[in-house]
Design a protein around this motif. Structure first.
Motif, PDB file in Angstrom:
ATOM      1  N   THR A 139     -12.244   8.535   1.064  1.00  7.90           N
ATOM      2  CA  THR A 139     -11.052   9.003   0.398  1.00  7.90           C
ATOM      3  C   THR A 139     -10.889  10.114  -0.282  1.00  7.90           C
ATOM      4  OG1 THR A 139     -10.447   7.447  -1.051  1.00  7.90           O
ATOM      5  CG2 THR A 139      -9.748   6.996   1.063  1.00  7.90           C
ATOM      6  N   THR A 189      -5.869   9.651  -2.826  1.00  7.49           N
ATOM      7  CA  THR A 189      -6.743   9.626  -1.596  1.00  7.49           C
ATOM      8  C   THR A 189      -6.447  11.120  -0.997  1.00  7.49           C
ATOM      9  OG1 THR A 189      -4.658   8.796  -0.576  1.00  7.49           O
ATOM     10  CG2 THR A 189      -6.437   7.070  -0.927  1.00  7.49           C
ATOM     11  N   SER A 223      -6.417  -2.127   3.332  1.00  8.32           N
ATOM     12  CA  SER A 223      -5.665  -1.400   4.315  1.00  8.32           C
ATOM     13  C   SER A 223      -6.851  -0.266   4.731  1.00  8.32           C
ATOM     14  CB  SER A 223      -4.603  -0.583   3.545  1.00  8.32           C
ATOM     15  OG  SER A 223      -3.976   0.423   4.114  1.00  8.32           O
ATOM     16  N   GLN A 239       0.360   4.059  -3.017  1.00 19.62           N
ATOM     17  CA  GLN A 239       0.106   5.481  -2.875  1.00 19.62           C
ATOM     18  C   GLN A 239       1.091   6.313  -3.784  1.00 19.62           C
ATOM     19  OE1 GLN A 239       0.348   5.637   1.266  1.00 19.62           O
ATOM     20  NE2 GLN A 239      -1.744   5.262   1.633  1.00 19.62           N
ATOM     21  N   GLU A 288      -4.376  -3.183  -7.199  1.00 18.98           N
ATOM     22  CA  GLU A 288      -4.199  -1.954  -6.433  1.00 18.98           C
ATOM     23  C   GLU A 288      -5.362  -1.456  -5.562  1.00 18.98           C
ATOM     24  OE1 GLU A 288      -3.327   0.781  -9.860  1.00 18.98           O
ATOM     25  OE2 GLU A 288      -1.253  -0.275 -10.068  1.00 18.98           O
ATOM     26  N   THR A 289      -6.427  -1.615  -6.217  1.00 20.05           N
ATOM     27  CA  THR A 289      -7.715  -1.026  -5.673  1.00 20.05           C
ATOM     28  C   THR A 289      -7.932  -1.837  -4.373  1.00 20.05           C
ATOM     29  OG1 THR A 289      -8.744  -0.242  -7.571  1.00 20.05           O
ATOM     30  CG2 THR A 289     -10.146  -0.620  -5.726  1.00 20.05           C
ATOM     31  N   GLU A 299      -8.097  11.239   4.999  1.00 21.65           N
ATOM     32  CA  GLU A 299      -7.690  10.137   5.948  1.00 21.65           C
ATOM     33  C   GLU A 299      -8.680   9.895   6.820  1.00 21.65           C
ATOM     34  OE1 GLU A 299      -3.945  10.713   7.198  1.00 21.65           O
ATOM     35  OE2 GLU A 299      -2.937  10.544   5.090  1.00 21.65           O
ATOM     36  N   GLN A 349      -5.671  -1.494  -1.303  1.00 17.07           N
ATOM     37  CA  GLN A 349      -5.708  -0.157  -0.580  1.00 17.07           C
ATOM     38  C   GLN A 349      -7.358  -0.367   0.314  1.00 17.07           C
ATOM     39  OE1 GLN A 349      -5.609   3.706  -2.703  1.00 17.07           O
ATOM     40  NE2 GLN A 349      -3.407   3.333  -2.614  1.00 17.07           N
ATOM     41  N   VAL A 368       0.762  -1.115  -0.060  1.00 14.50           N
ATOM     42  CA  VAL A 368      -0.033  -0.082   0.180  1.00 14.50           C
ATOM     43  C   VAL A 368       0.681   1.113   0.050  1.00 14.50           C
ATOM     44  CG1 VAL A 368      -1.610   1.482   1.364  1.00 14.50           C
ATOM     45  CG2 VAL A 368      -2.141  -0.948   1.170  1.00 14.50           C
ATOM     46  N   SER A 369       1.893   1.445   0.659  1.00 16.15           N
ATOM     47  CA  SER A 369       2.770   2.464   0.649  1.00 16.15           C
ATOM     48  C   SER A 369       3.277   2.737  -0.534  1.00 16.15           C
ATOM     49  CB  SER A 369       3.962   2.314   1.757  1.00 16.15           C
ATOM     50  OG  SER A 369       4.645   1.058   1.397  1.00 16.15           O
TER      51      SER A 369
END
Length: 320
Positions: A177, A27, A299, A20, A292-293, A30, A296, A16-17
């Protein structure tokens, strides 16, 4: 299998990092974003959004005696989303909120264990279906694009209720987000759908009826269009027998179907530069986008370090 699942879960933070930075899954907000920051960002996008109207809507919700849990489920950030969905009319926004809670409660009755899918259920849907945010470099109130396609075409994997719940979770993630945006554009690649899929949906009459009513009267997002590509006779029958009966004319006018030979016409409405290569777009595979989706979303809904917050107005939890 269990060991592989744990390894995959353990790698989420790292993935996830990275995502992003390199993905287009924007996003803007938060969980810790304050109500003041959220309102400021949304007012900048839509000057018609007024705090006075947010407070009026808040009073209407709290005064609702028929839905006694309504006020505990709808925080002020969500009131902003409903105001936007109701074209900044307090009365219309209130109607959408009531419908949202009415139909979402019925949908959740199909998932007695939890209001959202657990991680294993999410993984199961993700394994069989692509449901993803198309990574366009979104700015402000640009339309957001979502893409759906079967990964496994065998009907045994077509868990309609779970797929629908995953999609609703994606909309929750998206508005949490991103806040408000002009419209949601959904593109569905019908390649692989068959008559058995159609029959399975038809047998879920009560669920389908509730889902359609929720999407057209209770969604805290402005639904702009649904584009079906590779929509041959099977997809048209699927729509006619499973959804059309419950769909309003206003929503029907937003549904577009393209046969395989005319599929390129969809790019008059969606960005060819970023759409998946499987439908002729110049983007990556839908498999990559869904990964990818999905990461996230996990997370977001199951953070490794959950944020505890007792202030409803600064929480971004969405109960739709």
């Amino acid at each position: 299998m269990e060991g592989q699942f744990k390894i995959r879960l353990a790698m989420l933070c790292v993935y996830v990092s990275i995502l992003q930075v390199v993905s287009g899954v924007v996003t803007l907000y938060e969980r810790k974003t304050t109500m003041e920051e959220f309102f400021s960002g949304e007012h900048e996008k839509y000057p018609l959004l007024l705090m006075d109207d947010v407070n009026k809507l808040d009073e209407r919700v709290k005064a609702n005696k028929d839905v006694d849990k309504l006020s505990s489920k709808i925080n002020k950030k969500m009131l902003i989303m409903f105001l936007h969905s109701g074209l900044f009319n307090v009365d219309e926004a209130y109607k959408i909120i009531v419908n949202n809670q009415k139909y979402s409660a019925k949908i959740l009755a199909y998932f007695p264990e939890s209001k959202i899918l657990n991680i294993k259920e999410m993984e199961s849907v993700h394994k069989h279906v692509s449901i993803s945010i198309v990574p366009v470099p979104y700015e402000g109130k640009d339309d957001r694009h979502v893409y759906l396609q079967l990964k496994q075409t065998e009907s045994v994997y077509f868990a309609f209720e779970m797929i629908s719940q995953y999609f609703l979770m994606l909309t929750r993630f998206l508005i949490s987000t991103n806040g408000t945006f002009d419209g949601l554009v959904v593109t569905v690649n019908a390649d692989g759908l068959n008559f058995i899929h159609c029959y399975q949906a038809m047998t879920k009459t009560s669920f389908v009826k509730t889902l359609v009513k929720y999407l057209q009267t209770g969604l805290p997002i402005r639904l702009k269009a649904i584009h079906f590509v590779n929509a041959g006779i099977k997809m048209r029958l699927f729509n006619a027998l499973s959804f059309s009966e419950y769909t309003s004319q206003q929503v029907k006018d937003k549904i577009y179907m393209y046969k395989t030979e005319e599929m390129q016409n969809v790019f008059d409405h969606v960005p060819v530069e970023y759409m998946p290569c499987e439908i002729g777009g110049r983007g990556k595979s839908h498999v990559d986008y869904s990964e990818e989706t999905h990461l996230q979303m996990i997370s977001f809904f199951y953070p490794p370090y959950p944020v505890k917050n007792n202030n409803d107005n600064s929480s971004i939890t969405i109960e739709s």
